[in-house]
Design an enzyme around this catalytic site. Structure first.
Site, short mmCIF file in Angstrom:
data_model
loop_
_atom_site.label_atom_id
_atom_site.label_comp_id
_atom_site.label_asym_id
_atom_site.label_seq_id
_atom_site.Cartn_x
_atom_site.Cartn_y
_atom_site.Cartn_z
N THR A 199 -5.40 12.49 6.24
CA THR A 199 -4.04 12.69 6.75
C THR A 199 -4.00 13.92 7.65
O THR A 199 -3.40 13.89 8.74
CB THR A 199 -3.05 12.85 5.59
OG1 THR A 199 -3.13 11.71 4.73
CG2 THR A 199 -1.62 12.97 6.11
N LYS A 236 4.59 2.16 9.13
CA LYS A 236 3.37 2.91 9.48
C LYS A 236 2.17 1.98 9.56
O LYS A 236 1.39 2.04 10.52
CB LYS A 236 3.15 4.01 8.44
CG LYS A 236 2.00 4.95 8.73
CD LYS A 236 1.79 5.94 7.58
CE LYS A 236 3.03 6.75 7.28
NZ LYS A 236 2.81 7.74 6.20
N LYS A 276 5.37 2.42 -2.65
CA LYS A 276 5.34 3.82 -3.09
C LYS A 276 5.59 3.86 -4.59
O LYS A 276 6.31 3.01 -5.13
CB LYS A 276 6.41 4.65 -2.39
CG LYS A 276 6.11 6.15 -2.41
CD LYS A 276 4.96 6.48 -1.46
CE LYS A 276 4.74 7.98 -1.38
NZ LYS A 276 3.72 8.29 -0.34
N SER A 304 -7.57 5.09 3.89
CA SER A 304 -7.40 4.31 2.65
C SER A 304 -7.74 2.85 2.90
O SER A 304 -8.41 2.20 2.07
CB SER A 304 -5.95 4.42 2.15
OG SER A 304 -5.76 5.57 1.37
N LYS A 334 0.85 -1.19 0.00
CA LYS A 334 0.00 0.00 0.00
C LYS A 334 0.88 1.23 0.00
O LYS A 334 1.84 1.32 0.77
CB LYS A 334 -0.88 0.02 1.26
CG LYS A 334 -1.87 1.17 1.27
CD LYS A 334 -3.05 0.85 0.37
CE LYS A 334 -4.02 2.02 0.25
NZ LYS A 334 -3.55 3.04 -0.71
#
Length: 425
Positions: A202, A106, A118, A358, A82
Site C-alpha cells: 500500500t 478500487k 470489509k 493481495s 475482497k
C-alpha cells in the site's frame, strides 16, 4: 436522484456514518455522470450481504467481554469479495459498509477481478494480550466462517491487524476445512504462502501515485504525512528514498517537524521503540492541526477517515494531496480543495497497491506458485500506472477531478458487469 440513507439525529452521527455518507455521495456523483437509472444506482448503493456478530472474549483474569464484529460484502459481480479486517474501537457497521463500497470501486478501477468487502471488530487491540487477541480473532472467524473462503471472500490486514492476525484467520478456517487453505486470506507470513512485497505494498502504491502526480523530479519536494503507522511510515520512507524531503509526520502520540527534512529511518526506529513519534529529539513538536496547514508540496493523509473537512480544507497549502487512507477527505472539503486548485489523488487509486499485491498473493496461492519480489514490484507498478493514466486522461477529457474520474471508471465497470450478468431470477 440522490441516494439516501435513513436519517440519524446529530447526536448519533459517528465517523463511520460520515464515511458512509461520503461514499454514497461519491457514488451518486459517478452514477449521474454515467447516466445510470435509479434501480441500478440503488443496487450499487446496497451491500450484497451484511453480518453483525457478537464476539465473546475470555480475558486473562477470567473476565468475559463481548464485543461486536462485522463483515460486509458490498458487491461480488466481478469476482469474489475482497477486503481488510480492522480492529479498532470506533469500528461500526456504517464504517465497514463504506470501506467495502470503496473496495468495490478500487478493484474495478485497477482491473483486478474482485468485488469489495470489509470486516471489523469494535475493540482496541492495544488493550489485549497476544493470547486474548488470538482468541478474539479465532472466535470472530468462527462466526463469519460461512461467508469467507478463497472463492467467496478473502480478508486481509487493515488497521489494528497484521500478518499474525491473518495466520490465525487462515488456521481457523483450515482447521474447519480439514486441510490447509492458504488462499483464504492475503497479507499472511511468507512461510504460510504470503507474497513477497505485500507488507509495504500500500505504501509503495502511494509513492508510485505521488511521483506520477508530481510530474517532475522528486528531488527537494517537501512532504507531510498524517498517520505514521502501517501505511504512512513506509510511504514516508519510500518518498524519502526517492529524493523527497519529508518535513513532518504525525501519529496518535503527536506530530514532529524539521524544516531540513526528517531522518525517516531513524524516526521509524524511534517510533517502534517508544510507541510513537512524540518526543523525537531530532525534530520540533507540532500540533496535529498545524501539520495540515504546513506549506509543503505534498500532503499524505494516511490514518483514518474524515480528517480533511470543510473546517481545515481552506487552510491547506499543499498543492497535491495523495490519500493513503480510505476516505480521509469529506465531500465538502473536496469542493473547497478543487476550488483552490489543489490536486487530490483519491484513495481508490492512491492506496490500491495493497489490494493489487493481495490479488497477486491470492493468484500465487491458487496456483501453488511464487513470484520473485522483482516480478511483484513490476506488476504492481504496471497496474498502478495504468490506472493512473486512465484516471488522468478521463479527468482531462471530461473536466472532472481525479476523484470523480476514478469513481466514474470504477463504478462504470461494476455497473457494466451487473448489466452483462443480468438479474436472477
Amino acid at each position: 436522484m440522490s441516494i439516501m440513507v435513513p436519517s440519524t439525529t446529530p447526536a448519533l452521527i459517528t465517523p463511520g456514518r460520515q464515511a458512509l455518507d461520503s461514499a454514497l455521495h461519491q457514488l451518486d456523483q459517478a452514477a449521474a455522470h454515467l447516466g445510470l437509472d435509479d434501480g441500478l444506482r440503488t443496487m450499487l448503493a446496497t451491500p450484497r450481504r451484511s453480518l453483525t456478530v457478537s464476539v465473546p472474549v475470555r480475558r486473562e483474569d477470567g473476565r468475559l467481554d463481548v464485543v461486536q464484529g462485522f463483515r460486509v460484502q458490498h458487491n461480488v459481480s466481478r469476482g469474489p469479495a475482497k477486503g481488510g479486517l480492522r480492529f479498532h474501537p470506533g469500528t461500526d457497521i456504517h464504517e465497514v459498509t463504506a470501506l467495502a463500497m470503496w473496495m468495490t470501486w478500487k478493484c474495478a478501477l485497477v482491473g483486478i477481478p474482485y468485488g469489495g468487502a470489509k470486516g471489523g471488530v469494535a475493540v482496541d487491540p492495544a488493550g489485549l494480550t497476544t493470547r486474548e487477541l488470538e482468541r478474539l480473532t479465532r472466535r470472530y472467524v468462527s462466526e463469519i466462517l460461512p461467508l469467507i473462503g478463497p472463492e467467496k471472500d478473502i480478508p486481509a490486514p487493515d488497521v489494528g491487524t497484521d500478518e499474525q492476525t491473518m495466520a490465525w484467520v487462515m488456521d481457523t478456517y483450515s482447521v474447519s476445512a480439514g486441510y490447509s487453505v492458504p488462499g483464504v486470506v492475503t497479507g499472511k507470513p511468507t512461510t504460510l504462502g504470503g507474497s513477497l512485497g505485500r507488507t509495504g505494498a500500500t505504501s509503495r502504491g502511494v509513492q508510485i501515485a505521488a511521483l506520477a502526480a508530481l510530474g517532475r523530479s522528486p528531488e527537494g519536494v517537501t512532504v507531510a504525512v498524517q498517520g505514521f503507522g502501517k501505511v504512512g511510515a513506509l510511504a514516508a520512507q519510500y518518498l524519502s528514498d526517492a529524493g523527497c524531503k519529508v518535513v513532518a509526520v504525525s501519529d496518535v502520540t503527536g506530530a514532529v517537524y524539521s524544516a531540513g527534512g526528517l531522518d525517516v529511518a531513524r524516526l521509524r526506529a524511534y517510533a517502534a521503540e517508544t510507541g510513537g513519534v512524540r518526543g523525537f529529539h531530532h525534530a520540533d513538536a507540532l500540533s496535529h492541526d498545524d501539520l495540515f496547514e504546513l506549506d509543503v508540496d505534498v500532503l499524505v493523509p494516511a490514518a483514518l477517515e474524515g480528517v480533511i473537512t470543510e473546517a481545515n480544507a481552506p487552510r491547506i497549502r499543499a498543492r497535491l494531496i495523495v490519500e493513503g487512507a480510505n476516505g480521509p477527505t469529506t465531500p465538502e472539503a473536496d469542493t473547497i480543495l478543487a476550488a483552490n486548485g489543489t490536486t487530490v489523488v483519491p484513495d481508490i487509486l492512491a492506496n490500491a497497491g495493497g489490494v493489487i499485491v493481495s490479488y497477486l498473493e491470492w493468484v500465487q496461492n491458487m496456483q501453488a506458485y511464487a513470484w520473485s519480489s522483482g516480478e511483484i514490484e513490476l506488476k504492481l507498478r504496471d497496474l498502478m500506472l495504468g490506472a493512473f493514466s486512465e484516471v488522468t486522461s478521463l479527468a482531462a477529457e471530461r473536466g472532472l477531478t481525479l476523484r470523480q474520474a476514478a469513481h466514474v471508471l470504477g463504478v462504470g465497470r461494476v455497473a457494466e458487469a451487473h448489466q452483462m450478468r443480468g438479474l436472477y431470477p
